[in-house]
Design a protein around this motif. Structure first.
Motif, PDB file in Angstrom:
ATOM      1  N   ARG A 160       0.830  -1.206   0.000  1.00 24.00           N
ATOM      2  CA  ARG A 160       0.000   0.000   0.000  1.00 24.00           C
ATOM      3  C   ARG A 160       0.867   1.260   0.000  1.00 24.00           C
ATOM      4  NH1 ARG A 160      -5.314  -1.026   2.013  1.00 24.00           N
ATOM      5  NH2 ARG A 160      -5.601  -3.156   2.778  1.00 24.00           N
ATOM      6  N   GLU A 161       0.262   2.350  -0.402  1.00 24.10           N
ATOM      7  CA  GLU A 161       0.987   3.630  -0.350  1.00 24.10           C
ATOM      8  C   GLU A 161       1.301   3.992   1.089  1.00 24.10           C
ATOM      9  OE1 GLU A 161      -0.117   8.284  -1.111  1.00 24.10           O
ATOM     10  OE2 GLU A 161      -0.580   6.890  -2.738  1.00 24.10           O
ATOM     11  N   LYS A 162       0.300   3.884   1.963  1.00 19.59           N
ATOM     12  CA  LYS A 162       0.446   4.178   3.381  1.00 19.59           C
ATOM     13  C   LYS A 162      -0.037   2.975   4.198  1.00 19.59           C
ATOM     14  CE  LYS A 162       1.293   8.816   3.215  1.00 19.59           C
ATOM     15  NZ  LYS A 162       1.193   9.121   1.784  1.00 19.59           N
ATOM     16  N   SER A 163       0.547   2.823   5.368  1.00 21.99           N
ATOM     17  CA  SER A 163       0.053   1.811   6.299  1.00 21.99           C
ATOM     18  C   SER A 163      -1.388   2.149   6.679  1.00 21.99           C
ATOM     19  CB  SER A 163       0.921   1.787   7.562  1.00 21.99           C
ATOM     20  OG  SER A 163       2.275   1.568   7.254  1.00 21.99           O
ATOM     21  N   MET A 164      -2.149   1.121   7.012  1.00 21.32           N
ATOM     22  CA  MET A 164      -3.549   1.331   7.373  1.00 21.32           C
ATOM     23  C   MET A 164      -3.743   1.164   8.876  1.00 21.32           C
ATOM     24  SD  MET A 164      -4.782   2.144   4.499  1.00 21.32           S
ATOM     25  CE  MET A 164      -6.549   2.169   4.794  1.00 21.32           C
TER      26      MET A 164
END
Length: 603
Positions: A344-348
């Motif tokens: 992913r682009e950013k952690s969730m």
């Protein structure tokens, strides 16, 4: 160059460190038979030459010479240091740092201060090109070098060096040449490193001859002499860093030298220095299996890795028991098939909203001093607990988690077997998780296979890509061989951070606002927007890239570097450590580098 205030206590600390290092050199070792042996005589001769050439360069600067003559004299000065580099780097590392360290401030973290950079690399930036307006500053730097030369003389007059230490220092130098030396780390502006390496190799050869006996004369020593002379012959014929054949020179010459040095040690019955180091003492090359020791990065002996800890850590890493509501595990965001990232682009977060940063790979994170992008934790033990207790990531309570673990007969028994206690403790949970992460470094990529002798392991495009990586693209001066991260060889006692001028995304229109390490050191300008230099191993599996995940492909990453980072795109990045000079790589060359990077994926 920044003008930074100097602090008296810093100078005092450096003197204390130097004295402590000197005392260490006199303990528990058999001295050379003659304290004025040829080894020391050569050191004093080379240091005197270094001092003389420093004085000559100072006089030349004062006489307003042309740039070409000044640069030639400077190159001569650098080669005199290379002749004694093996000894200064080993016995006087603090002095070495301020003679030939990178032209970046040293950070005194506890006092939140910057120590002004000085030495040969700072001078290189002033002389390539030379602006006469900087004459006084050049002279000041040369006076500092004069002081360092005097420090070398005084220290080597005071200390007794032993045969095993001299050997260990020479062995370390062969690995320095095989990493920092061949990458041009010392000369990022002038790029003259290929002309310097012969002086360092000759120093290794000469000093080995001085400590050798008849035991190795016609065996390993003869082989080392022959290989070093062959290497020097090749280097003298090939001095252009952009066309040099790194992919063949390293295995065909440098790896052979480091291997023969071990044969020399065995034939001469030289004992290994008994210290824990990142590079195992009996390793023949950087690319030998089990070359690196993860225990050199643990916070204490009780934290050392073991198969039992790894096995238990893997179970817990994949168990939802570590989160507050048993909804996620470490493996939720660190997927094995994606080199322990999540794609992913950013952690969730726990509520499925994006966090601030991209999920970093855990592969090879064992070989770093500083965890997370901003290096806010010193080791993997601290990293694991920080994630578990973060309310947005796992929102766990370590006391409650330990209670759940101790209520589970399987886990309780496993901990008791490993740590010989009745119940599991928090530090033990941190340690088994960290131990599992420390095991995630297999060193079995196609590149490793090539370096171990399989000439069919890389494609022609990948070979060209490696040569570009080392030369024209200058990747290896930040992502050091063979770990391809920012932990500095050959001692591996420091992990570097860089300021790249990262944009919000690959459009490179707006600067990313994340302060990185600067969040925790607000008064240190140098650390603002700085981030750890991660490993490039398995990078083909870990996209999207950079701390913010703003670059989806390796092509976008290459275009960013090719332009000169954020500054190259016109973004305001006052403290960018990445050179803003364009690399001038063609589309084909960038493609070849990407092909090589994919050869760093483990199988």
């Amino acid at each position: 160059m920044k003008i930074i205030l100097k602090y008296p206590f810093v100078a005092f600390l450096l003197i204390v460190f130097a004295i402590f290092g000197t005392l260490q050199c006199t303990q528990n070792h058999q001295p050379l038979q003659d304290d004025l042996s040829e080894v020391k005589k050569d050191l004093f001769r080379n240091n005197a030459d270094f001092l003389n050439r420093t004085s000559e360069l100072m006089q030349m600067v004062s006489a307003n010479p042309d740039q070409a003559k000044l640069q030639k004299k400077f190159e001569e000065l650098r080669t005199t240091y290379k002749k004694m580099e093996w000894a200064v780097e080993y016995f006087l590392p603090q002095t070495a740092r301020f003679i030939n360290g990178p032209a970046l401030p040293e950070i005194e973290m506890q006092e939140h201060t910057e120590i002004e950079p000085e030495g040969l690399q700072v001078l290189e930036e002033m002389l390539y090109p030379y602006n006469p307006e900087n004459r006084d500053e050049v002279v000041r730097m040369l006076k500092n070098l004069t002081n360092k030369s005097n420090t070398i003389k005084v220290n080597f007059q005071a200390i007794t060096i032993s045969r095993d230490q001299v050997f260990d220092a020479l062995r370390q130098e062969t690995f320095r040449i095989s990493s920092l030396g061949i990458a041009g780390f010392d000369t990022p502006v002038s790029g003259t490193f290929l002309r310097e390496i012969p002086y360092a190799l000759n120093a290794v050869k000469t000093t080995l001859q001085q400590i050798a006996t008849e035991k190795s004369k016609d065996k390993a020593l003869a082989g080392i002499i022959m290989e070093i002379e062959a290497s020097i012959t090749y280097l003298k014929k090939n001095t252009d860093k952009n066309t040099f054949d790194y992919i063949n020179f390293i295995p065909e010459h440098l790896n052979k030298i480091t291997s023969l040095v071990i044969d020399f040690q065995k034939q001469e019955d030289i004992p290994a220095i008994e210290v824990t180091s990142a590079l195992n003492k009996n390793v023949r090359t950087f690319y030998s299996k089990n070359a690196f020791n993860p225990n050199a990065f643990v916070p204490g002996k009780q934290f050392e890795i073991s198969p039992e800890k790894v096995k238990l850590g893997k179970e817990l890493f994949n168990d939802n028991i570590l989160s507050d509501n048993n909804s996620r595990s470490c493996a939720t965001c660190h997927v094995a098939e994606k080199a322990f990232t999540d794609g992913r682009e950013k952690s969730m977060s726990l509520t499925d909203s994006p966090l601030q940063r991209n999920t970093p790979s855990l592969n090879y994170s064992a070989f770093q001093h500083g965890q997370f992008w901003d290096m806010r934790k010193d080791d993997l033990e601290g990293q694991s607990s920080a994630v578990i207790t973060n309310k947005e990531e796992m929102h766990g309570d370590l006391s409650k988690i330990i209670a759940k673990i101790n209520a589970d007969p399987k886990y309780r028994t496993a901990f008791a077997t490993i740590y010989k206690g009745k119940n599991a403790e928090i530090w033990q949970l941190q340690n088994v998780l960290a131990s599992y992460i420390r095991s995630l470094a297999s060193f079995n990529s196609d590149f490793d296979k090539y370096m171990r002798g399989n000439k069919h392991a890389l494609t022609e495009s990948q070979k060209k890509g490696f040569n570009l990586y080392m030369g024209k693209a200058q990747c290896a001066i930040c992502h050091f061989l063979p770990l391809f991260n920012g932990t500095v060889p050959p001692n591996y006692t420091k992990t570097e951070q860089e300021v790249l001028g990262i944009a919000e995304n690959s459009s490179n229109k707006s600067a990313d606002k994340d302060p990185g390490r600067g969040k925790f050191h607000e008064t240190i300008a140098f650390l603002q927007h700085s981030f750890k230099t991660p490993t490039l191993r398995n990078i083909g599996k870990t996209g999207p890239y950079m701390h913010n995940g703003g670059y989806k492909t390796l092509q976008e990453v290459m275009e960013f570097y090719n332009k000169g980072g954020g500054k190259g795109f016109g973004l305001r990045t006052e403290n960018q450590t990445l050179s803003d000079a364009p690399l001038n790589l063609s589309e084909k060359e960038m493609s070849e580098i990407i092909d090589f990077l994919n050869a760093l994926s483990d199988h």
